[in-house]
Design an enzyme around this catalytic site. Structure first.
Site, PDB file in Angstrom:
ATOM      1  N   ALA A  19     -13.042 100.881  31.712  1.00 46.20           N
ATOM      2  CA  ALA A  19     -14.361 100.865  32.322  1.00 46.20           C
ATOM      3  C   ALA A  19     -15.422 101.544  31.460  1.00 46.20           C
ATOM      4  O   ALA A  19     -16.612 101.277  31.617  1.00 46.20           O
ATOM      5  CB  ALA A  19     -14.296 101.543  33.692  1.00 46.20           C
ATOM      6  N   GLY A  22     -13.643  99.967  25.143  1.00 45.97           N
ATOM      7  CA  GLY A  22     -12.585  99.043  24.774  1.00 45.97           C
ATOM      8  C   GLY A  22     -12.084  99.416  23.404  1.00 45.97           C
ATOM      9  O   GLY A  22     -12.807 100.025  22.603  1.00 45.97           O
ATOM     10  N   ARG A  23     -10.844  99.097  23.125  1.00 50.14           N
ATOM     11  CA  ARG A  23     -10.329  99.337  21.780  1.00 50.14           C
ATOM     12  C   ARG A  23      -9.313  98.271  21.431  1.00 50.14           C
ATOM     13  O   ARG A  23      -8.683  97.673  22.301  1.00 50.14           O
ATOM     14  CB  ARG A  23      -9.719 100.727  21.632  1.00 50.14           C
ATOM     15  CG  ARG A  23      -8.479 100.992  22.447  1.00 50.14           C
ATOM     16  CD  ARG A  23      -8.816 101.748  23.712  1.00 50.14           C
ATOM     17  NE  ARG A  23      -7.661 102.037  24.498  1.00 50.14           N
ATOM     18  CZ  ARG A  23      -6.869 103.085  24.338  1.00 50.14           C
ATOM     19  NH1 ARG A  23      -7.078 103.902  23.321  1.00 50.14           N
ATOM     20  NH2 ARG A  23      -5.873 103.293  25.156  1.00 50.14           N
ATOM     21  N   ASP A 264      -3.882  97.468  33.215  1.00 53.74           N
ATOM     22  CA  ASP A 264      -3.570  98.519  32.247  1.00 53.74           C
ATOM     23  C   ASP A 264      -2.549  99.521  32.779  1.00 53.74           C
ATOM     24  O   ASP A 264      -1.747 100.067  32.019  1.00 53.74           O
ATOM     25  CB  ASP A 264      -4.839  99.222  31.757  1.00 53.74           C
ATOM     26  CG  ASP A 264      -5.769  99.664  32.869  1.00 53.74           C
ATOM     27  OD1 ASP A 264      -5.365  99.680  34.050  1.00 53.74           O
ATOM     28  OD2 ASP A 264      -6.932  99.995  32.569  1.00 53.74           O
ATOM     29  N   THR A 265      -2.550  99.739  34.105  1.00 61.05           N
ATOM     30  CA  THR A 265      -1.548 100.653  34.660  1.00 61.05           C
ATOM     31  C   THR A 265      -0.144 100.064  34.539  1.00 61.05           C
ATOM     32  O   THR A 265       0.827 100.790  34.271  1.00 61.05           O
ATOM     33  CB  THR A 265      -1.851 100.965  36.131  1.00 61.05           C
ATOM     34  OG1 THR A 265      -3.179 101.482  36.232  1.00 61.05           O
ATOM     35  CG2 THR A 265      -0.888 101.990  36.686  1.00 61.05           C
ATOM     36  N   THR A 286     -10.174 107.021  34.132  1.00 54.37           N
ATOM     37  CA  THR A 286     -11.311 106.921  35.047  1.00 54.37           C
ATOM     38  C   THR A 286     -10.813 106.875  36.483  1.00 54.37           C
ATOM     39  O   THR A 286     -11.362 107.513  37.383  1.00 54.37           O
ATOM     40  CB  THR A 286     -12.142 105.666  34.724  1.00 54.37           C
ATOM     41  OG1 THR A 286     -12.617 105.758  33.384  1.00 54.37           O
ATOM     42  CG2 THR A 286     -13.318 105.534  35.671  1.00 54.37           C
TER      43      THR A 286
END
Length: 518
Positions: A19, A22-23, A264-265, A286
């Site tokens: 949020a 980004g990478r 992502d979790t 976040t």
């Protein structure tokens, strides 16, 4: 590491979108000596919701430009080493989506989940559909921004009227990369529209919603086919390969894009260096996701009343957890202070907070009061006044209040997860960027009475890469189960162990929880 650096290796590109940033990272599967994964960040770029046309929105095309820049840089670095680009995987946050018309043109920026348009929509749903029946189908914690509720808020919009398909954020990125539409299960399960038992779209629930809300009957036809994590969706489009200036030879014309645990979790939990099944996890960013890994959902009335969620994980698992507000409140506090010209670093503030008396003031970190962007220190002050607690006056006092309140929320969620699932927990694994907050890690050990293993920071990226490697059939990981993937991922990963501090005055948790009543 030096003895293998010049040997060609398989490299995987993990696109991890959050949020706030980004990478793009390279996961290099080292096959010489002790097999392990080496991670390298090649590009990072900002992200954030912006208010446009009366809504909080994601500038998705700007985000995608960052993805493409990172991919080009990663491909060039991999080629320079003489390594093989063996796969690409995308993981992001959950619930938000893009609407596409019949020509697959994005109709508008996706609306961000923190937009206030979904307030009280869940109440309207439960006027027509029993909460018990609803939970029995999707097993989800009631959160105002679940996709099923966002869609109700969008039914009257011109974009929804023109839409013919709907893709969640990682699925949208994958579609732009490959031209193939698919709904990866770990993220799809956060929509509220998946049957948590069958792991398919819930026709029953969508039919019930369409009876209550005109227009909802259009939704089933808009959804892409569900695929499990570890599915190769397709190949990177030739146009993208050519745009890197590398031509379209036999090597780089069929780069697979893998549906990893696109929540992502889900990827972070794959990346946990667990040596036992008796663990709990806190994915700390976040948002914080606090829970346990199960083989099947818990759909009891007690689970529903506790507002626990059954999100679906990699390899048929269930992420049984609660969403906790997480470091968002701290991030927004820092933003408020920076906007006001205060420049003290977060590291210094956490150090100062660690010198203060704990639990002087606590707040219900999960209150909707803290959901939307805004002046968090002022909201905390108002909360303290309303509950008769000392008002935090300094920045360090605000930080202390947030960290204390977050640790209490972790304890509350963890105790409920243990009680509702029946598991016996030996250790807590904390992963994600929040583990750099050592005060929070130690306090979590203190309030739970359990050892905390913090690491890796890049848990989501590590899980992303592990699932990619197995999906493309790499010989080093082919056929591995989750335990074996985790063991491979743990090799060489730095972690820090926090034990409950002994000799301290016992904490009166009943008194602290009593202060949260407003």
């Amino acid at each position: 590491m030096n003895d293998v650096v010049n040997q060609p290796q398989s490299s995987f590109v993990a696109i991890d979108l959050g949020a706030s940033s980004g990478r793009v990272m390279i996961g290099r599967l080292i096959e010489e000596g002790t097999q392990r994964i080496e991670l390298e960040e090649v590009y990072r770029f900002p992200n954030g919701a912006v208010r446009m046309q009366g809504r909080l929105q994601w500038e998705i095309e700007t985000l995608y430009d960052g993805v493409l820049t990172g991919l080009r840089l990663a491909a060039a670095r991999i080629a320079q080493r003489g390594d093989t680009l063996a796969g690409i995987g995308v993981d992001t946050w959950a619930v938000d989506y893009g609407l596409l018309d019949g020509s697959d043109t994005l109709l508008a920026n996706p609306t961000a989940y923190r937009d206030e348009r979904t307030k009280r929509i869940s109440d309207r749903v439960y006027e027509h559909i029993s909460p018990q029946i609803h939970y029995g189908l999707n097993g989800l914690q009631t959160l105002p921004f679940n996709t099923e509720f966002q869609l109700i808020a969008d039914l009257e919009s011109s974009e929804f009227a023109a839409a013919e398909s709907l893709l969640l954020i990682p699925d949208l990125i994958n579609f732009w990369l490959t031209g193939v539409k698919a709904a990866e299960i770990t993220n799809a399960s956060t929509t509220g529209l998946i049957d948590v038992t069958t792991r398919t779209w819930s026709t029953e629930l969508m039919e019930a919603l369409s009876e209550c809300f005109p227009g909802y009957g259009k939704v089933p036809a808009m959804l892409a086919p569900v695929v499990e994590a570890g599915t190769v969706i397709g190949a990177l489009t030739p146009e993208l390969v050519r745009s890197w200036g590398q031509g379209e030879d036999e090597t780089n014309s069929a780069i697979p894009v893998v549906a990893v645990g696109s929540h992502d979790t889900a990827s972070a939990i794959v990346g946990i260096p667990a040596s036992t099944k008796d663990f709990a996890y806190i994915s700390c960013g976040t948002w914080s996701l606090v829970g346990v890994e199960l083989g099947r959902p818990v759909l009891t009335e007690a689970s529903r009343e506790a507002n626990f969620t059954n999100e679906l994980g990699v390899d048929g698992t269930v992420r049984y957890l609660r969403n906790v507000m997480g470091l968002w409140v701290l991030q927004e506090s820092m933003r408020t202070w920076v906007d006001a010209g205060v420049t003290e670093s977060l590291v210094d503030l956490i150090h100062e907070a660690g010198q203060l008396t704990p639990f002087t003031t606590v707040v219900d970190i999960d209150s909707e009061l803290f959901l939307a962007p805004g002046d968090m220190p002022a909201r905390i002050a108002n909360y303290a006044e309303e509950t008769g607690q000392p008002v935090p006056r300094t920045q360090a006092e605000v930080v202390r209040c947030i960290i204390d309140s977050l640790a209490l929320a972790y304890r509350r969620a963890l105790l409920q997860a243990i009680d509702l699932s029946g598991l016996t927990i030996e250790v807590i694994h904390m992963v994600g960027g929040g583990i750099q907050n050592e005060l929070l890690c130690q306090l979590t050990a203190d309030v739970t009475g359990l050892a905390v293993i913090a690491g890796p920071i890049e848990g989501a990226v590590l899980g992303n890469v592990l699932v990619q490697a197995r999906a493309v059939g790499h010989a080093a990981v082919a056929g591995m189960n989750l335990e074996q993937l985790r063991e491979l991922g743990s090799r060489g990963v730095p972690v820090k162990r926090y034990l409950p501090t002994s000799g301290k005055r016992p904490i009166d948790f009943a008194e602290l929880e009593g202060r949260l009543s407003r």
